[in-house]
Design a protein around this motif. Structure first.
Motif, mmCIF file in Angstrom:
data_model
loop_
_atom_site.group_PDB
_atom_site.id
_atom_site.type_symbol
_atom_site.label_atom_id
_atom_site.label_comp_id
_atom_site.label_asym_id
_atom_site.label_seq_id
_atom_site.Cartn_x
_atom_site.Cartn_y
_atom_site.Cartn_z
ATOM 1 N N ARG A 84 0.646 -1.142 0.225
ATOM 2 C CA ARG A 84 0.301 -0.043 -0.042
ATOM 3 C C ARG A 84 0.515 1.100 0.314
ATOM 4 N NH1 ARG A 84 -3.817 1.711 5.402
ATOM 5 N NH2 ARG A 84 -5.294 3.261 4.347
ATOM 6 N N VAL A 85 1.753 1.640 0.921
ATOM 7 C CA VAL A 85 2.736 2.273 0.742
ATOM 8 C C VAL A 85 2.826 2.943 -0.261
ATOM 9 C CG1 VAL A 85 4.905 3.536 1.666
ATOM 10 C CG2 VAL A 85 3.236 2.650 3.045
ATOM 11 N N LEU A 86 3.941 1.306 -1.394
ATOM 12 C CA LEU A 86 4.630 1.382 -2.124
ATOM 13 C C LEU A 86 4.327 1.997 -3.521
ATOM 14 C CD1 LEU A 86 6.854 -1.860 -2.371
ATOM 15 C CD2 LEU A 86 7.861 0.794 -2.081
ATOM 16 N N THR A 87 2.623 1.401 -3.181
ATOM 17 C CA THR A 87 1.679 2.057 -4.311
ATOM 18 C C THR A 87 1.269 3.965 -4.871
ATOM 19 O OG1 THR A 87 0.517 0.081 -4.118
ATOM 20 C CG2 THR A 87 -0.830 2.040 -4.922
ATOM 21 N N ILE A 88 0.663 3.788 -2.921
ATOM 22 C CA ILE A 88 1.366 5.616 -2.787
ATOM 23 C C ILE A 88 2.027 6.344 -3.264
ATOM 24 C CG2 ILE A 88 0.188 7.083 -1.184
ATOM 25 C CD1 ILE A 88 -1.254 5.110 0.103
ATOM 26 N N LEU A 89 2.539 6.489 -2.683
ATOM 27 C CA LEU A 89 4.796 6.686 -3.671
ATOM 28 C C LEU A 89 4.425 6.723 -4.427
ATOM 29 C CD1 LEU A 89 7.506 5.621 -0.126
ATOM 30 C CD2 LEU A 89 5.710 7.981 -0.807
ATOM 31 N N ASN A 90 4.180 6.241 -5.766
ATOM 32 C CA ASN A 90 4.586 5.627 -6.358
ATOM 33 C C ASN A 90 5.426 4.845 -7.403
ATOM 34 O OD1 ASN A 90 3.813 5.502 -9.874
ATOM 35 N ND2 ASN A 90 4.810 7.438 -9.910
ATOM 36 N N LEU A 91 6.471 3.886 -6.312
ATOM 37 C CA LEU A 91 7.458 3.185 -6.383
ATOM 38 C C LEU A 91 6.597 1.359 -7.126
ATOM 39 C CD1 LEU A 91 9.067 5.203 -3.551
ATOM 40 C CD2 LEU A 91 9.398 5.178 -6.283
ATOM 41 N N ARG A 92 6.115 1.383 -6.742
ATOM 42 C CA ARG A 92 5.629 0.251 -6.847
ATOM 43 C C ARG A 92 6.185 -0.760 -7.446
ATOM 44 N NH1 ARG A 92 6.698 -4.371 -6.025
ATOM 45 N NH2 ARG A 92 6.057 -5.951 -5.059
ATOM 46 N N ASP A 93 6.571 -0.344 -9.219
ATOM 47 C CA ASP A 93 7.322 -0.661 -10.664
ATOM 48 C C ASP A 93 8.706 -0.907 -9.758
ATOM 49 O OD1 ASP A 93 6.872 1.928 -10.492
ATOM 50 O OD2 ASP A 93 6.926 1.672 -12.646
ATOM 51 N N GLN A 94 9.242 0.142 -9.243
ATOM 52 C CA GLN A 94 10.723 0.446 -9.125
ATOM 53 C C GLN A 94 11.031 -0.861 -7.931
ATOM 54 O OE1 GLN A 94 12.672 2.688 -11.073
ATOM 55 N NE2 GLN A 94 10.430 2.950 -11.964
ATOM 56 N N ILE A 95 10.442 -1.671 -8.136
ATOM 57 C CA ILE A 95 10.657 -2.681 -6.709
ATOM 58 C C ILE A 95 10.554 -4.283 -7.079
ATOM 59 C CG2 ILE A 95 10.356 -3.634 -4.533
ATOM 60 C CD1 ILE A 95 11.348 -0.445 -4.446
ATOM 61 N N GLU A 96 11.531 -4.220 -7.011
ATOM 62 C CA GLU A 96 11.293 -5.844 -7.868
ATOM 63 C C GLU A 96 11.032 -7.166 -6.652
ATOM 64 O OE1 GLU A 96 14.377 -9.849 -8.819
ATOM 65 O OE2 GLU A 96 14.831 -8.228 -9.278
ATOM 66 N N GLY A 97 11.011 -7.217 -5.381
ATOM 67 C CA GLY A 97 10.103 -7.680 -4.566
ATOM 68 C C GLY A 97 10.598 -7.212 -3.185
ATOM 69 N N VAL A 98 9.389 -7.754 -2.166
ATOM 70 C CA VAL A 98 9.334 -7.265 -0.307
ATOM 71 C C VAL A 98 9.582 -8.352 -0.157
ATOM 72 C CG1 VAL A 98 7.406 -5.673 1.023
ATOM 73 C CG2 VAL A 98 7.877 -5.352 -1.731
ATOM 74 N N VAL A 99 10.569 -8.039 1.073
ATOM 75 C CA VAL A 99 10.496 -8.985 2.065
ATOM 76 C C VAL A 99 9.485 -8.064 3.520
ATOM 77 C CG1 VAL A 99 12.462 -10.146 3.787
ATOM 78 C CG2 VAL A 99 13.101 -9.567 0.903
ATOM 79 N N PHE A 100 9.085 -9.484 4.183
ATOM 80 C CA PHE A 100 8.103 -8.721 4.877
ATOM 81 C C PHE A 100 8.320 -9.494 6.028
ATOM 82 C CE2 PHE A 100 5.369 -10.525 1.611
ATOM 83 C CZ PHE A 100 4.825 -11.904 2.570
ATOM 84 N N CYS A 101 7.047 -8.717 7.240
ATOM 85 C CA CYS A 101 7.258 -9.270 8.345
ATOM 86 C C CYS A 101 5.915 -10.409 8.524
ATOM 87 C CB CYS A 101 7.011 -8.599 9.266
ATOM 88 S SG CYS A 101 8.873 -7.643 10.390
ATOM 89 N N ASP A 102 6.277 -11.732 7.919
ATOM 90 C CA ASP A 102 5.437 -12.819 7.223
ATOM 91 C C ASP A 102 4.747 -12.370 8.931
ATOM 92 O OD1 ASP A 102 3.274 -14.662 6.603
ATOM 93 O OD2 ASP A 102 4.818 -15.993 6.140
ATOM 94 N N TYR A 103 2.755 -11.991 8.726
ATOM 95 C CA TYR A 103 2.522 -12.423 10.334
ATOM 96 C C TYR A 103 1.512 -13.375 10.282
ATOM 97 C CZ TYR A 103 3.311 -7.192 10.943
ATOM 98 O OH TYR A 103 4.355 -5.721 11.349
ATOM 99 N N GLU A 104 1.247 -14.080 9.753
ATOM 100 C CA GLU A 104 0.737 -15.233 9.026
ATOM 101 C C GLU A 104 1.628 -15.764 10.584
ATOM 102 O OE1 GLU A 104 -0.295 -16.846 5.491
ATOM 103 O OE2 GLU A 104 -0.666 -14.713 4.753
ATOM 104 N N ASN A 105 2.662 -16.225 10.130
ATOM 105 C CA ASN A 105 3.097 -16.863 11.128
ATOM 106 C C ASN A 105 3.537 -15.929 12.798
ATOM 107 O OD1 ASN A 105 4.941 -18.379 12.797
ATOM 108 N ND2 ASN A 105 6.720 -18.247 11.219
ATOM 109 N N PRO A 106 3.574 -16.897 13.635
ATOM 110 C CA PRO A 106 3.131 -15.674 15.164
ATOM 111 C C PRO A 106 4.616 -15.902 15.574
ATOM 112 C CG PRO A 106 1.183 -17.669 15.605
ATOM 113 C CD PRO A 106 1.606 -18.002 13.664
ATOM 114 N N ASN A 107 5.188 -16.498 14.791
ATOM 115 C CA ASN A 107 6.803 -16.208 15.489
ATOM 116 C C ASN A 107 8.018 -15.532 14.117
ATOM 117 O OD1 ASN A 107 6.762 -17.917 17.854
ATOM 118 N ND2 ASN A 107 6.416 -19.533 16.819
#
Length: 204
Positions: A84-107
């Motif tokens: 959402r942040v990258l889209t608002i900043l108009n940068l999503r197409d400039q990023i190859e991939g996103v490494v994020f905190c996987d909240y689906e995993n409690p650990n």
């Protein structure tokens, strides 16, 4: 959790300082559901009112020499917030991939935990940490990357900015971060400075 505002702020700061992300401590010690937390907190932020696209920042990304560098975003947020942040900043197409905190995993792991950086390299298909360039606005995150052997690291220290850090509002000092510099990390106050400190990765 039954905390008043001051108690909540103190706990936020404690876990932010200890783990690099307050939610990491909340899930570990208080059985907070990270996905529920994300929906009720990051998911309800009026980001369109808080951040706007910056043509100068986009030009910085466009001027990177993609024959020399691949650009990934590493964030302690969940994937929905990051995109959402990258889209608002108009940068999503400039990023190859996103490494994020996987909240689906409690650990889940987060910066500055070593596992987060190892996972980032795995996702990007990189085996040699010395080939990694890393920019972050947290000194702890940058120093952690440097200690893991990441080749070039920069601490983005936006002097004069009022920032919320661990639930505490602070104004970043004008003199940069000498502690980060002492760890072999470049300190910049404007992302445009990357053109000077790492000129070889730009095509223009």
């Amino acid at each position: 959790m039954g905390l008043d505002e001051d108690e909540a702020s103190d706990l936020h700061f404690k876990y932010y300082t200890q783990y690099g992300l307050a939610l990491r401590g909340l899930t570990r010690h208080h059985e907070i559901d990270p996905l529920d937390f994300d929906r009720k907190c990051d998911g309800t932020l009026p980001l369109e009112e808080l951040i706007q696209p910056n043509p100068k920042l986009r030009k910085l990304f466009e001027d990177l020499d993609r024959t020399k560098v691949r650009v990934w975003a590493l964030t302690n947020a969940y994937k929905h917030h990051a995109n959402r942040v990258l889209t608002i900043l108009n940068l999503r197409d400039q990023i190859e991939g996103v490494v994020f905190c996987d909240y689906e995993n409690p650990n889940f792991n987060c910066k500055p935990e070593p596992e987060f950086y190892h996972n980032a390299m795995k996702q990007a298909g990189i085996s040699d940490p010395s080939k990694c360039l890393f920019i972050d606005d947290s000194k702890k995150n940058v120093v952690a990357a440097k200690e893991l052997g990441w080749g070039r690291c920069a601490h983005f220290h936006e002097a004069g900015l009022e920032a919320m850090e661990g639930g505490k509002l602070k104004t970043l000092g004008q003199d940069g971060d000498t502690a980060a510099s002492a760890n072999g990390v470049v300190v910049i106050t404007d992302l445009e400075e990357l053109r000077t400190v790492w000129p070889d990765i730009f095509s223009k």
